[in-house]
Scaffold this motif. Structure first.
Motif, PDB file in Angstrom:
ATOM      1  N   GLU A 165      -3.674 -32.869   8.918  1.00  0.00           N
ATOM      2  CA  GLU A 165      -3.785 -31.690   8.386  1.00  0.00           C
ATOM      3  C   GLU A 165      -2.968 -31.280   7.599  1.00  0.00           C
ATOM      4  OE1 GLU A 165      -7.572 -32.118  10.757  1.00  0.00           O
ATOM      5  OE2 GLU A 165      -5.249 -32.294  11.365  1.00  0.00           O
ATOM      6  N   PRO A 166      -1.523 -31.316   8.071  1.00  0.00           N
ATOM      7  CA  PRO A 166      -0.327 -31.047   7.119  1.00  0.00           C
ATOM      8  C   PRO A 166      -0.228 -31.790   5.953  1.00  0.00           C
ATOM      9  CG  PRO A 166       0.388 -31.518   9.521  1.00  0.00           C
ATOM     10  CD  PRO A 166      -1.077 -32.064   9.533  1.00  0.00           C
ATOM     11  N   PHE A 167      -0.649 -32.927   5.872  1.00  0.00           N
ATOM     12  CA  PHE A 167      -0.657 -33.850   4.573  1.00  0.00           C
ATOM     13  C   PHE A 167      -1.740 -33.398   3.399  1.00  0.00           C
ATOM     14  CE2 PHE A 167       1.234 -36.510   8.097  1.00  0.00           C
ATOM     15  CZ  PHE A 167       2.290 -36.946   7.385  1.00  0.00           C
ATOM     16  N   THR A 168      -2.840 -33.315   4.046  1.00  0.00           N
ATOM     17  CA  THR A 168      -3.917 -32.623   3.063  1.00  0.00           C
ATOM     18  C   THR A 168      -3.527 -31.054   2.753  1.00  0.00           C
ATOM     19  OG1 THR A 168      -5.268 -31.934   5.031  1.00  0.00           O
ATOM     20  CG2 THR A 168      -5.763 -33.962   4.268  1.00  0.00           C
ATOM     21  N   ALA A 169      -3.018 -30.439   3.646  1.00  0.00           N
ATOM     22  CA  ALA A 169      -2.553 -29.134   3.160  1.00  0.00           C
ATOM     23  C   ALA A 169      -1.313 -28.838   1.932  1.00  0.00           C
ATOM     24  CB  ALA A 169      -2.010 -28.374   4.384  1.00  0.00           C
TER      25      ALA A 169
END
Length: 294
Positions: free
Chosen positions: A216-220
């Motif tokens: 999730e941090p990377f896609t965010a």
């Protein structure tokens, strides 16, 4: 891959999960991939994070087949690289027979090679891959093959490569590779914390081992960069930096997945044990990921 062409790709370089005896755990690998399918853009299978030098031919074929079944052929990059051209060609044929449409191959390694040797190696692979798209994989820190943008561009044109994944020292040269390669070539960085600068340099996105555990941090971050939202980018970048600092080894990624209920944490290749400080940092990430949404 991502349906939004303006947004960076986030591909997970997935580890290979094994049981306590070190044998391939097909169910655990399927569970890992199934858990990721709706959370990022695709997967890079049987690469460095997947401990490919320690995998048998049948195991690599099984891993690719599982990934294709879960993600579909357009969202899987099957790494078929090997030290010997003969073996890489065999693995390419296996992957294509399984339905793979996108292949990646690391340069030859261990014995010294020159640019012509690398070109012949890639040309044999693209020929064996038939209609599959083939990307080079440059990791000079592990292979001993220097990352030279102009030489790789010539090899790519002569052998039919469609782009490359750049890891280690090669990742810092991404802008040079963008300038040297033909228009339309796709370049991913293995420096997953640098997603924003990769995009701004003209790269396609990142291939991230850490995203296997915490996507999730990377896609965010990819979303924030695509929107031009500076505040959201700063917030996401802080979270990405936390994840990449804690998961800077394959064994750390496997430990995080085990704490999340996936796999045993056991390595196929010899590696140092996960230290107490690293475990503590990973456990904090796991607790944050599992915390109820307010």
């Amino acid at each position: 891959m991502s349906a939004r062409s303006s947004r960076a790709d986030v591909l997970a370089a997935v580890p290979t999960l094994v049981d306590e005896a070190g044998e391939l755990d097909r169910a655990a690998n399927r569970a890992l991939l199934t858990g990721l399918v709706d959370r990022l853009d695709g997967v890079f299978v049987a690469g460095t994070t997947g401990e490919f030098p320690a995998l048998h031919r049948a195991e690599r074929r099984d891993l690719i087949e599982i990934a294709l079944d879960v993600f579909g052929p357009d969202r899987v990059v099957a790494h078929i690289g090997a030290a010997a051209t003969r073996d890489a060609v065999t693995l390419a044929r296996d992957a294509v027979a399984a339905g793979a449409r996108r292949l990646a191959a690391i340069t030859p390694y261990y014995l010294p090679v020159d640019a012509d040797t690398v070109t012949r190696h890639f040309a044999a692979i693209t020929e064996a891959g038939r209609d599959a798209v083939v990307y080079g994989y440059l990791f000079p820190d592990r292979t001993g093959v220097p990352a030279d943008a102009e030489q790789f561009a010539r090899a790519a044109v002569e052998s039919g490569l469609a782009g490359a994944k750049l890891s280690g020292a090669a990742a810092a040269l991404l802008a040079e590779f963008v300038a040297a390669l033909p228009a339309g070539s796709l370049l991913w960085s293995g420096d997953d914390a640098a997603l924003a600068s990769v995009v701004r340099a003209g790269g396609r996105g990142v291939v991230s081992g850490s995203a296997s555990a915490f996507p999730e941090p990377f896609t965010a971050l990819a979303d924030a960069v695509a929107r031009g939202d500076a505040e959201a980018e700063r917030t996401a970048q802080t979270e990405v930096d936390d994840v990449t600092a804690a998961l800077d080894t394959v064994q750390g990624i496997k430990h995080a997945l085990a704490r999340l209920g996936l796999g045993t944490g056991v390595m196929r290749m010899p590696a140092p044990l996960v230290g107490a400080v690293e475990r503590e940092r990973i456990d904090r990430l796991v607790a944050r990921a599992q915390a109820p949404v307010a």
